[in-house]
Design a protein around this motif. Structure first.
Motif, PDB file in Angstrom:
ATOM      1  N   MET A   1      79.251  50.729  47.079  1.00 37.38           N
ATOM      2  CA  MET A   1      79.188  51.367  48.394  1.00 37.38           C
ATOM      3  C   MET A   1      78.806  52.839  48.245  1.00 37.38           C
ATOM      4  O   MET A   1      79.017  53.435  47.187  1.00 37.38           O
ATOM      5  N   ARG A   2      78.271  53.397  49.313  1.00 38.48           N
ATOM      6  CA  ARG A   2      77.797  54.783  49.266  1.00 38.48           C
ATOM      7  C   ARG A   2      78.704  55.655  50.149  1.00 38.48           C
ATOM      8  O   ARG A   2      78.838  55.404  51.355  1.00 38.48           O
ATOM      9  N   PHE A   3      79.320  56.659  49.535  1.00 35.58           N
ATOM     10  CA  PHE A   3      80.262  57.510  50.247  1.00 35.58           C
ATOM     11  C   PHE A   3      79.871  58.983  50.150  1.00 35.58           C
ATOM     12  O   PHE A   3      79.362  59.437  49.117  1.00 35.58           O
ATOM     13  N   LEU A   4      80.146  59.703  51.233  1.00 36.79           N
ATOM     14  CA  LEU A   4      80.029  61.159  51.249  1.00 36.79           C
ATOM     15  C   LEU A   4      81.437  61.728  51.310  1.00 36.79           C
ATOM     16  O   LEU A   4      82.222  61.359  52.183  1.00 36.79           O
ATOM     17  N   ILE A   5      81.759  62.624  50.387  1.00 35.09           N
ATOM     18  CA  ILE A   5      83.061  63.282  50.369  1.00 35.09           C
ATOM     19  C   ILE A   5      82.857  64.739  50.745  1.00 35.09           C
ATOM     20  O   ILE A   5      82.236  65.509  49.988  1.00 35.09           O
ATOM     21  N   ILE A   6      83.340  65.122  51.907  1.00 35.04           N
ATOM     22  CA  ILE A   6      83.224  66.503  52.377  1.00 35.04           C
ATOM     23  C   ILE A   6      84.467  67.260  51.937  1.00 35.04           C
ATOM     24  O   ILE A   6      85.581  66.954  52.361  1.00 35.04           O
ATOM     25  N   GLY A   7      84.265  68.251  51.081  1.00 36.40           N
ATOM     26  CA  GLY A   7      85.378  69.008  50.526  1.00 36.40           C
ATOM     27  C   GLY A   7      85.608  68.621  49.082  1.00 36.40           C
ATOM     28  O   GLY A   7      85.810  67.440  48.781  1.00 36.40           O
ATOM     29  N   GLN A   8      85.576  69.597  48.191  1.00 35.10           N
ATOM     30  CA  GLN A   8      85.742  69.329  46.772  1.00 35.10           C
ATOM     31  C   GLN A   8      86.825  70.216  46.162  1.00 35.10           C
ATOM     32  O   GLN A   8      86.650  70.841  45.116  1.00 35.10           O
ATOM     33  N   GLY A   9      87.964  70.255  46.863  1.00 32.67           N
ATOM     34  CA  GLY A   9      89.152  70.878  46.291  1.00 32.67           C
ATOM     35  C   GLY A   9      89.794  69.910  45.309  1.00 32.67           C
ATOM     36  O   GLY A   9      89.174  68.949  44.851  1.00 32.67           O
ATOM     37  N   ASN A  10      91.061  70.140  44.991  1.00 27.80           N
ATOM     38  CA  ASN A  10      91.743  69.300  44.009  1.00 27.80           C
ATOM     39  C   ASN A  10      91.731  67.828  44.389  1.00 27.80           C
ATOM     40  O   ASN A  10      91.516  66.955  43.545  1.00 27.80           O
TER      41      ASN A  10
END
Length: 264
Positions: A1-10
């Motif tokens: 599946m193809r996902f976009l993760i907005i935010g790359q904190g911990n």
């Protein structure tokens, strides 16, 4: 599946890495540059989430919004500029994907007399930042309906020494005897978000906490015992805080209570 993760904190970066290692096609978005392990294939877009366009997002199966406010500005305004602004942008875009997940907080429940909170408890914020979070949630839920997923974690630990520092001073500062607390280990929160994103039929709302709600005095007392600190001095108090009843599967947790989490 193809996902976009907005935010790359911990949390966001760990979710991106975990999903990529599981074989999913992951794109991550953050304003500042990020580095990833050599064995992880993550496409990284360095940009403001408010600049994302509908054409960029419509090909994803799911989008996760896992952001944190800027600590260098007024707290309420920082919440508006991050949580509310990004959720408003996602609502305006009306992207065509299967899931839009927003990581909020159990702080949207304003109860503070030791009440039990479950997934059916109405959210009634008691402070301005919690109200901003609830407004952001409502934007996602109203726009995406059955495709919206709200995740409300309790206090996240495992990535900071805050409770350790409190435990060190608890014999001097004292601890309220009946202040209820709730927590989820950072490792478990990451795994749960990743699990929810790949589910065929996730719930619309998840209360993510461990299964052993305890008082602050119990938690600090255990940390003191494990680390050899002087035991906390108890300050007699009426019940405060709240008791979160999670609606996750207990088997999802590596650290099912504070004792397993703080013993390592």
């Amino acid at each position: 599946m193809r996902f976009l993760i907005i935010g790359q904190g911990n949390i966001g970066q760990a979710v991106a890495i975990q999903l990529a290692r599981a074989g999913h096609d992951i794109t991550a978005v953050a304003r500042s540059a990020k580095c990833y392990p050599d064995d992880v294939a993550v496409t990284f877009w360095q940009k403001n989430a408010l600049d994302l366009t509908k054409n960029e997002l419509d090909d994803f199966d799911g989008v996760a919004i896992i952001i944190t406010p800027d600590k260098n500005s007024d707290r309420v305004q920082a919440y508006k500029d991050s949580y509310l602004a990004v959720c408003q942008h996602m609502a305006d875009l009306k992207i065509d994907c299967q899931k839009v997940l927003f990581v909020s907080s159990t702080s949207v429940y304003g109860e503070n007399d030791g009440q039990l909170i479950d997934e059916n408890t109405p959210a009634c914020p008691s402070n301005p930042t919690a109200l901003v979070l609830l407004n952001a949630e409502n934007l996602i839920s109203a726009t995406y309906g059955r495709r919206a997923i709200i995740v409300r974690p309790s206090g996240i630990y495992g990535g900071s020494n805050r409770m350790i520092e409190l435990a060190k001073k608890a014999h001097q500062d004292g601890v309220p005897s009946h202040h209820h607390t709730n927590r989820i280990h950072q490792t478990d929160l990451v795994a749960i978000i990743a699990k929810i994103l790949v589910m065929a039929t996730p719930k619309p709302l998840y209360l993510v906490s461990d299964f052993d709600g305890a008082t602050l005095a119990q938690v600090l007392g255990f940390i003191c015992q494990v680390r050899g600190y002087p035991m906390p001095v108890l300050i007699p108090s009426a019940p405060t805080g709240k008791r979160i009843m999670p609606n996750i599967d207990k088997s999802w947790l590596t650290f099912e209570n504070y004792r397993s989490g703080y013993a390592v």
